[in-house]
Design a protein around this motif. Structure first.
Motif, mmCIF file in Angstrom:
data_model
loop_
_atom_site.group_PDB
_atom_site.id
_atom_site.type_symbol
_atom_site.label_atom_id
_atom_site.label_comp_id
_atom_site.label_asym_id
_atom_site.label_seq_id
_atom_site.Cartn_x
_atom_site.Cartn_y
_atom_site.Cartn_z
ATOM 1 N N LEU A 83 0.744 -2.359 -4.813
ATOM 2 C CA LEU A 83 1.788 -3.182 -5.414
ATOM 3 C C LEU A 83 1.685 -4.570 -4.817
ATOM 4 O O LEU A 83 1.235 -4.734 -3.671
ATOM 5 C CB LEU A 83 3.195 -2.624 -5.128
ATOM 6 C CG LEU A 83 3.700 -1.437 -5.919
ATOM 7 C CD1 LEU A 83 5.058 -1.002 -5.384
ATOM 8 C CD2 LEU A 83 3.794 -1.754 -7.401
ATOM 9 N N ARG A 84 2.126 -5.554 -5.574
ATOM 10 C CA ARG A 84 2.192 -6.920 -5.070
ATOM 11 C C ARG A 84 3.615 -7.423 -5.224
ATOM 12 O O ARG A 84 4.117 -7.553 -6.336
ATOM 13 C CB ARG A 84 1.238 -7.828 -5.827
ATOM 14 C CG ARG A 84 1.116 -9.226 -5.222
ATOM 15 C CD ARG A 84 0.440 -10.167 -6.193
ATOM 16 N NE ARG A 84 -0.059 -11.385 -5.550
ATOM 17 C CZ ARG A 84 -0.281 -12.524 -6.187
ATOM 18 N NH1 ARG A 84 -0.051 -12.606 -7.484
ATOM 19 N NH2 ARG A 84 -0.757 -13.574 -5.544
ATOM 20 N N LEU A 85 4.237 -7.692 -4.097
ATOM 21 C CA LEU A 85 5.575 -8.259 -4.103
ATOM 22 C C LEU A 85 5.486 -9.778 -4.088
ATOM 23 O O LEU A 85 4.593 -10.347 -3.464
ATOM 24 C CB LEU A 85 6.368 -7.783 -2.895
ATOM 25 C CG LEU A 85 6.482 -6.276 -2.678
ATOM 26 C CD1 LEU A 85 7.382 -5.993 -1.476
ATOM 27 C CD2 LEU A 85 6.988 -5.576 -3.918
ATOM 28 N N SER A 86 6.435 -10.398 -4.777
ATOM 29 C CA SER A 86 6.545 -11.861 -4.778
ATOM 30 C C SER A 86 7.952 -12.242 -4.369
ATOM 31 O O SER A 86 8.914 -11.509 -4.617
ATOM 32 C CB SER A 86 6.252 -12.418 -6.168
ATOM 33 O OG SER A 86 4.954 -12.102 -6.596
ATOM 34 N N PHE A 89 -1.793 -4.151 4.248
ATOM 35 C CA PHE A 89 -0.932 -5.172 3.628
ATOM 36 C C PHE A 89 -1.478 -6.559 3.949
ATOM 37 O O PHE A 89 -2.022 -6.789 5.032
ATOM 38 C CB PHE A 89 0.491 -5.076 4.162
ATOM 39 C CG PHE A 89 1.272 -3.867 3.711
ATOM 40 C CD1 PHE A 89 0.668 -2.803 3.062
ATOM 41 C CD2 PHE A 89 2.640 -3.811 3.939
ATOM 42 C CE1 PHE A 89 1.392 -1.690 2.657
ATOM 43 C CE2 PHE A 89 3.390 -2.716 3.540
ATOM 44 C CZ PHE A 89 2.765 -1.659 2.905
ATOM 45 N N THR A 90 -1.284 -7.470 3.014
ATOM 46 C CA THR A 90 -1.690 -8.857 3.217
ATOM 47 C C THR A 90 -0.573 -9.780 2.756
ATOM 48 O O THR A 90 -0.140 -9.709 1.606
ATOM 49 C CB THR A 90 -2.964 -9.183 2.429
ATOM 50 O OG1 THR A 90 -4.012 -8.281 2.810
ATOM 51 C CG2 THR A 90 -3.416 -10.613 2.704
ATOM 52 N N ILE A 91 -0.123 -10.626 3.668
ATOM 53 C CA ILE A 91 0.888 -11.626 3.319
ATOM 54 C C ILE A 91 0.186 -12.946 3.050
ATOM 55 O O ILE A 91 -0.782 -13.297 3.725
ATOM 56 C CB ILE A 91 1.945 -11.763 4.433
ATOM 57 C CG1 ILE A 91 3.103 -12.646 3.978
ATOM 58 C CG2 ILE A 91 1.324 -12.276 5.728
ATOM 59 C CD1 ILE A 91 4.293 -12.657 4.944
ATOM 60 N N LEU A 113 3.317 -10.371 -0.889
ATOM 61 C CA LEU A 113 2.922 -9.269 -0.037
ATOM 62 C C LEU A 113 2.089 -8.310 -0.884
ATOM 63 O O LEU A 113 2.624 -7.620 -1.757
ATOM 64 C CB LEU A 113 4.126 -8.538 0.561
ATOM 65 C CG LEU A 113 3.785 -7.447 1.569
ATOM 66 C CD1 LEU A 113 3.161 -8.069 2.833
ATOM 67 C CD2 LEU A 113 5.025 -6.635 1.946
ATOM 68 N N GLN A 114 0.792 -8.320 -0.634
ATOM 69 C CA GLN A 114 -0.109 -7.392 -1.310
ATOM 70 C C GLN A 114 -0.151 -6.114 -0.495
ATOM 71 O O GLN A 114 -0.497 -6.143 0.694
ATOM 72 C CB GLN A 114 -1.509 -7.994 -1.422
ATOM 73 C CG GLN A 114 -2.538 -7.072 -2.053
ATOM 74 C CD GLN A 114 -2.259 -6.791 -3.508
ATOM 75 O OE1 GLN A 114 -1.879 -7.687 -4.255
ATOM 76 N NE2 GLN A 114 -2.446 -5.546 -3.919
ATOM 77 N N MET A 115 0.219 -5.024 -1.138
ATOM 78 C CA MET A 115 0.300 -3.742 -0.439
ATOM 79 C C MET A 115 -0.712 -2.788 -1.064
ATOM 80 O O MET A 115 -0.600 -2.442 -2.249
ATOM 81 C CB MET A 115 1.709 -3.176 -0.548
ATOM 82 C CG MET A 115 2.782 -4.121 -0.038
ATOM 83 S SD MET A 115 4.425 -3.383 -0.003
ATOM 84 C CE MET A 115 4.720 -3.121 -1.741
#
Length: 126
Positions: free
Chosen positions: A18-21, A67-69, A80-82
């Motif tokens: 998932l990618r959070l914005s 994860f990558t912020i 936040l790339q999860m």
């Protein structure tokens, strides 16, 4: 009026992504360190990932390598790339902006400013 608006949460299977914005308004985005926190049911809120205005990152041990912020200062947005999600990643995820005391554009600000988004739910389940 300061607003941090998260998006991108949802239901995903274990191993998925998932990618959070988080879009920010009402703040000078570049002045702020941006953080992602999460809170699982019955647990305390914990810091997941952080990124400074200059792009330095830090991660909780539990998400390192998965994860990558990142941030886009031109768009006032932090991501936040999860990846490789696990059931234990299930939580409400919150965006956080912090400006610590210091000089900003020639003026000294003596107090800390901190803002929170409303949260987005992430559920990892088969």
């Amino acid at each position: 009026q300061v607003q941090l608006v998260e998006s991108g949460g949802g239901l995903v299977q274990p191993g998925g992504s998932l990618r959070l914005s988080c879009g920010a308004s009402g703040i000078i985005f570049f002045d702020n360190a941006m953080n992602w926190y999460r809170q699982a049911p019955g647990k305390q809120r914990e810091l997941v990932a952080a990124i400074t205005s200059g792009g330095r990152t830090n991660y909780a041990d539990s998400v390192k390598g998965r994860f990558t912020i990142s941030r886009d200062n031109a768009k006032n947005t932090v991501y936040l790339q999860m990846d490789s999600l696990k059931p234990e990643d299930t939580a409400d995820y919150y965006c956080n902006a912090v400006r610590v005391p210091g000089f900003y554009r020639g003026s000294y600000f003596s107090h800390k400013e901190e803002y929170w988004g409303q949260g987005t739910q992430v559920t990892v389940s088969s």
